[in-house]
Scaffold this motif. Structure first.
Motif, mmCIF file in Angstrom:
data_model
loop_
_atom_site.group_PDB
_atom_site.id
_atom_site.type_symbol
_atom_site.label_atom_id
_atom_site.label_comp_id
_atom_site.label_asym_id
_atom_site.label_seq_id
_atom_site.Cartn_x
_atom_site.Cartn_y
_atom_site.Cartn_z
ATOM 1 N N UNK A 1 0.846 -1.182 0.000
ATOM 2 C CA UNK A 1 0.000 0.000 0.000
ATOM 3 C C UNK A 1 0.883 1.234 0.000
ATOM 4 N N UNK B 1 0.214 4.952 0.344
ATOM 5 C CA UNK B 1 -0.808 5.948 0.636
ATOM 6 C C UNK B 1 -0.182 6.969 1.571
ATOM 7 N N UNK C 1 -1.177 9.618 3.084
ATOM 8 C CA UNK C 1 -1.894 9.982 4.309
ATOM 9 C C UNK C 1 -1.674 8.941 5.393
ATOM 10 N N UNK C 2 -1.844 7.692 4.970
ATOM 11 C CA UNK C 2 -1.654 6.591 5.918
ATOM 12 C C UNK C 2 -0.235 6.587 6.476
ATOM 13 N N UNK D 1 0.281 9.462 8.824
ATOM 14 C CA UNK D 1 -0.446 9.216 10.078
ATOM 15 C C UNK D 1 0.338 8.258 10.978
#
Ligand SMILES: [Zn+2]
Ligand SMILES: [Zn+2]
Ligand SMILES: [Zn+2]
Ligand SMILES: [Zn+2]
Lengths: 132, 132
Positions: A95, A97, A99-100, A103
């Motif tokens: 993955x 991502x 944003x992930x 975070x």
DNA sequence: CTTATAAATGTTATATTATTACATACTGTT
DNA sequence: AACAGTATGTAATAATATAACATTTATAAG
């Protein structure tokens, strides 16, 4: 910028195999596949895998004891990894991502622990398997 | 509300051992510790572990091949787990952070995959090890 | 209580994953 | 050439996990 790592002979053989495989590969399956190239012993495989993980060219899927080539061009080291795993067909993908990853990289809690690394594995059904 | 699971004899023996241990326990260390209670074979341990994981009484720390008792009273099943792992002393604790769990449980991406489960492992140095 | 079913157990053997230990060779730097 | 660091080769073994099969126990229905 990705630092160029000059892979050694065994590292290159093993990375190339994993990289062109469709999904994660297990150590002894790798061993079987590279025996014709002169790599005969498990340790030779595990040593190359260790190094490749260390420099971020591959990642280990912990729940499967398997290894996959990094699918993010920017994973310099295996410090922040996330995968989606289909529990039906065992398809795995990395993955990517932002944003992930932001975070999680910024996550902190009250424990006083300083986190320098994480690995996240999501499980579920992929598109194909869902529609069966 | 936590559903009551009536643990069987072996499940209870093994859960009690893990629950009162300080940290994660490995399968063969569990086996060694319960031999005096009549559990003699690896499979007896693995079967109990499988069931305990399934009902959420324990979790597997995938990167360590070890098992820890659930530290959240509300983990009914092992569907959403997060751990912090000290890479120096190997101390492990379960992270119970509702923001994090909400964020991850609601995570979805463009892959079309339906996520039903995740496991997250954070690595770093614990308070103690940091100050050494 | 009997029957049926699912869950759990006991036991042996074996498969899979990973590391220890030790000797040797290669690579780059001073 | 001497050194340090990295990589390799090889054999043996440790650690983790499952397959296969027989038996027993718990749960629920009739
Ligand atoms: Zn990557
Ligand atoms: Zn699938
Ligand atoms: Zn839990
Ligand atoms: Zn620590």
């Amino acid at each position: 910028m990705q630092k160029e790592h000059n892979l050694s002979k065994n590292q290159k053989i093993i990375f190339d195999l994993i990289d062109k495989s469709r999904g994660p590969m297990k150590a002894y399956s790798i061993l079987f596949n590279v025996q014709k190239k002169g790599i005969k012993a498990p340790l030779q495989v595990y040593r190359a895998l260790d190094k490749l993980v260390e420099i971020g060219k591959i990642h280990k899927i912990e729940s499967r004891n398997a290894f996959i080539a990094c699918q993010n061009s920017n994973c310099q080291v295996s410090k922040a990894t996330a995968f989606s795993i289909c529990e039906s067909c065992e398809n795995v993908s990395e993955i990517s991502n932002s944003k992930l990853s932001k975070y999680l990289s910024n996550f902190s809690d009250s424990s006083g622990m300083k986190y320098s690394k994480y690995n996240l594995e999501f499980f579920g059904l992929c598109k194909k398997c869902k529609s069966k």
